[in-house]
Design an enzyme around this catalytic site. Structure first.
Site, short mmCIF file in Angstrom:
data_model
loop_
_atom_site.label_atom_id
_atom_site.label_comp_id
_atom_site.label_asym_id
_atom_site.label_seq_id
_atom_site.Cartn_x
_atom_site.Cartn_y
_atom_site.Cartn_z
N LYS A 1 -8.98 -7.52 -5.96
CA LYS A 1 -8.54 -6.95 -4.68
C LYS A 1 -9.65 -7.11 -3.65
O LYS A 1 -10.83 -6.91 -3.99
CB LYS A 1 -8.21 -5.47 -4.90
CG LYS A 1 -7.61 -4.74 -3.72
CD LYS A 1 -7.25 -3.31 -4.11
CE LYS A 1 -6.62 -2.52 -2.99
NZ LYS A 1 -6.23 -1.14 -3.42
N SER B 1 -1.49 0.19 -2.58
CA SER B 1 -2.08 -0.83 -1.74
C SER B 1 -2.52 -2.08 -2.49
O SER B 1 -2.76 -3.11 -1.87
CB SER B 1 -3.27 -0.25 -0.98
OG SER B 1 -4.30 0.11 -1.89
N SER C 1 -2.71 3.60 -5.87
CA SER C 1 -2.68 2.19 -5.48
C SER C 1 -2.83 1.17 -6.60
O SER C 1 -2.63 -0.02 -6.35
CB SER C 1 -3.76 1.92 -4.43
OG SER C 1 -3.27 2.28 -3.18
N1 GLN Z 1 -0.51 5.12 -0.90
C1 GLN Z 1 -1.57 6.06 -0.84
C2 GLN Z 1 -2.17 6.04 0.54
O1 GLN Z 1 -1.62 5.40 1.36
C3 GLN Z 1 -2.61 5.73 -1.88
C4 GLN Z 1 -3.44 4.57 -1.50
C5 GLN Z 1 -4.48 4.23 -2.52
O2 GLN Z 1 -4.44 4.68 -3.66
N2 GLN Z 1 -5.47 3.46 -2.09
O3 GLN Z 1 -3.15 6.64 0.82
#
Ligand code: GLN
Length: 486
Positions: free
Chosen positions: A70, A145, A169
Site C-alpha cells: 500500500k 482504504s 482498512s
Molecule cells: N474507513 C475508515 C475511515 O475512513 C477506516 C480507515 C482505515 O482503517 N484506514 O477512517
C-alpha cells in the site's frame, strides 16, 4: 503454468522442489497484474523488475515471493503519495521497518497500490488518482482504504499484499474482495515508515488468499522495533504451530444484540449458517454482550479525526508537501493545503480540529477517550469467556462505485463492526465465508485476545475450513484477458 495463482505456501513448495525460479514467479505475477490493471486499477506503479536475488529458499522465509505494498508504507526512493496531491512529489529516503523485514525475508516488491487518500475511506474512491474496481464485479468498490492491495490479491496478481488498518482498512476491503485480511494487535507490527493517520489506532498487516498465508506473512512482519516506541517487546510465537487444530475445543462468542439492525439479509444468513457448521464440527458458541460497541463509530470518528488533524499538520508545503505560490507565508500554507488535500481529508481535519478545540475538548475528545477505555474493558472481559468473537466483517457485501460518495454516514457505517478492534487494540481477521446469490464475496470477522494472534489464526483457519471458500473462489468471472497463459 499459472504461478500467479498459487498461494505463498504453494510457491514455497514449488521453489523448494525446483519446479520454478523466483524470476519465473515474478514474471507470471507481473503479467497477471498487467492484464488486470486496465480493468481494476489496483496499482499506482510497478517496480522495473525483480530485486537482485537475496538468500535462498532455505534461509530466507519468503524467498522468491512477490508482493504489493500500500502506498502509505515507505520504500526507499519510491513514491509515497498516499494517493494525495499534497504528497505527489514525495519520495522517502528510507524503508519502513516492514519493507526492510520483507526484503530481508526474501520477498520481492512488485508494485505499490491505490488507496483512499491518507487511508481515509472505505471504498478507495477518495484516492486523488481515481478508484480501484472490485475484480468480482467491476461496477463495485473493492472496499477501502487498502482497496488496491485487496483487489490485487483477489485478482491473482500477487499472493500477498500489505495494508494498513486504522478502523477496518485491511479487513473491510479483504471482505469485499473475498480474501483474508489480518489486523494484528496494536503494537505487534512496527509503524516506522507508515504514514501516520491516527497513531493510536494504525496497524500494518497482511492481505492474502489463505489463512495459512496470513500467518506466514504475519510471522515475518511482527516483532519489536526500537524505532517505534509503541511497538511491543513481547515475543512472537509461531502462529503456524497449532493452526490446524480445527473447530473442536474452540469457544466462540457471538454478540447477538449488535446484529439486530442494519444487516444485509444474506450477510446475516451466512453468519448463522457458518456458526451452525462450526458448532456441528465441535466448536462451542456462547452469547457475549458488548453494549459499548454501539458507540464505536461515534468514538472512532472523534478520536481518529483528532489524531489525523494533528498528524496532517506537517503537510504545509514547507517541510512536506507540494508548495503553492503565494505572496505571504499564511497564504502559502492556506493555498498549499487547500489545493493539496481532497474533500474527505479536509473534512476530517476540520472535524478533528473542532473536537480538540478549547471548550469542545472535554465534551468530545475526553469523553471519547473515556468510552474507549470502557470498550476495552468490556471486550477483554468478553474474551476471557471465549477464544474469539465472531461478527460479520461489514454489514453489506461490496457496494456499487458512487453509491455512498455523497452519503458519508453510510460510508462510515461500512466499518461499524471493524473499528472496535482498533479502539481496543485487539487483533482481528476477516475470512471469506461464502457468496451472495449475485456471486459477491461474503466475509466474517474474528476478534481475538491481545497478543494471541496464534489462537486467532487457528480459529480463522477453522472458519476457513468449514466455509470452503477456495472452491467458491473459482466462481469469480475472469477479467478480460485473464487466464491467458503467460
Ligand atoms: N474507513 C475508515 C475511515 O475512513 C477506516 C480507515 C482505515 O482503517 N484506514 O477512517
Amino acid at each position: 503454468m499459472g504461478l500467479h495463482r498459487l498461494s505463498v505456501e504453494e510457491l514455497q513448495a514449488a521453489l523448494r522442489s525446483g519446479e520454478c525460479t523466483p524470476a519465473e514467479i515474478y514474471a507470471s505475477c507481473r503479467a497477471a497484474a498487467d492484464s488486470a490493471q486496465p480493468h481494476i486499477r489496483a496499482f499506482n506503479r510497478f517496480e522495473d523488475g525483480p530485486p537482485p536475488p537475496r538468500g535462498d529458499a532455505g534461509s530466507a522465509p519468503l524467498h522468491g515471493i512477490p508482493y504489493a505494498s500500500k502506498e502509505n508504507i515507505a520504500v526507499a526512493g519510491r513514491p509515497l503519495t498516499c494517493n494525495s496531491r499534497i504528497l505527489a512529489n514525495y519520495r522517502p529516503p528510507y524503508d519502513a521497518t516492514v519493507t526492510e523485514r520483507l526484503r530481508a525475508a526474501g520477498a520481492m516488491l512488485l508494485g505499490q497500490t491505490n488507496m483512499d487518500e491518507f487511508a481515509m475511506g472505505s471504498s478507495t474512491e477518495n484516492s486523488a488518482t481515481g478508484p480501484t474496481q472490485n475484480p468480482w464485479d467491476l461496477a463495485r468498490t473493492p472496499g477501502g482504504s487498502s482497496g488496491g492491495s485487496a483487489a490485487a490479491v483477489a485478482a491473482d496478481a500477487v499472493p500477498f499484499a500489505l495494508g494498513s488498518d486504522t478502523g477496518g482498512s485491511i479487513r473491510q476491503p479483504a471482505g469485499c474482495c473475498g480474501v483474508v485480511g489480518l489486523k494484528p494487535t496494536y503494537g505487534r507490527v512496527s509503524r516506522w515508515g507508515l504514514v501516520a493517520f491516527a497513531s493510536s489506532l494504525d496497524q500494518i498487516g497482511p492481505i492474502t488468499r489463505t489463512v495459512r498465508d496470513a500467518a506466514l506473512v504475519y510471522r515475518e512482519l511482527a516483532g519489536h522495533d526500537p524505532r517505534d516506541s509503541t511497538c511491543l517487546p513481547a515475543p512472537v510465537e509461531d502462529p503456524l504451530a497449532g493452526i490446524e487444530q480445527g473447530p473442536r475445543g474452540l469457544t466462540l462468542g457471538v454478540p447477538r444484540a449488535l446484529l439486530k439492525e442494519g444487516l444485509d439479509r444474506e450477510v446475516a444468513a451466512n453468519l448463522d449458517e457458518v456458526l451452525a457448521r462450526l458448532a456441528r464440527e465441535g466448536a462451542s458458541l456462547i452469547e457475549v454482550d458488548l453494549p459499548m460497541m454501539r458507540y464505536a463509530i461515534a468514538t472512532y470518528y472523534i478520536l481518529a479525526t483528532a489524531e489525523a488533524s494533528s498528524n496532517l499538520a506537517r503537510y504545509d508545503g514547507v517541510r512536506y508537501g507540494v508548495r503553492a505560490q503565494a505572496s505571504d507565508l499564511d497564504e502559502m500554507y492556506r493555498a498549499s493545503r487547500t489545493r493539496g488535500f481532497g474533500r474527505e481529508v479536509t473534512l476530517r481535519i476540520l472535524l478533528g480540529t473542532y473536537v480538540l478545540s478549547a471548550g469542545y475538548y472535554d465534551a468530545y475528545y475526553r469523553k471519547a477517550s473515556q468510552v474507549r477505555t470502557l470498550m476495552r474493558r468490556e471486550v477483554v472481559a468478553a474474551l476471557s469467556r471465549c477464544d474469539a468473537i465472531v461478527l460479520p466483517t461489514s454489514p453489506t457485501p461490496a457496494f456499487k462505485l458512487g453509491e455512498r460518495v455523497d452519503d458519508p454516514l453510510q460510508m462510515y457505517l461500512s466499518d461499524v463492526f471493524t473499528v472496535s478492534a482498533n479502539l481496543t487494540g485487539i487483533p482481528a481477521i476477516a475470512v471469506p465465508s461464502g457468496l451472495t446469490r449475485a456471486g459477491l464475496p461474503l466475509s466474517l470477522q474474528l476478534m481475538g485476545r491481545p497478543l494471541q494472534e496464534s489462537l486467532l489464526l487457528r480459529a480463522a483457519r477453522a472458519l476457513e475450513q468449514v466455509c470452503g471458500f477456495a472452491a467458491l473462489r473459482k466462481a469469480r468471472q475472469p477479467l478480460p484477458g485473464e487466464g491467458v497463459p503467460a
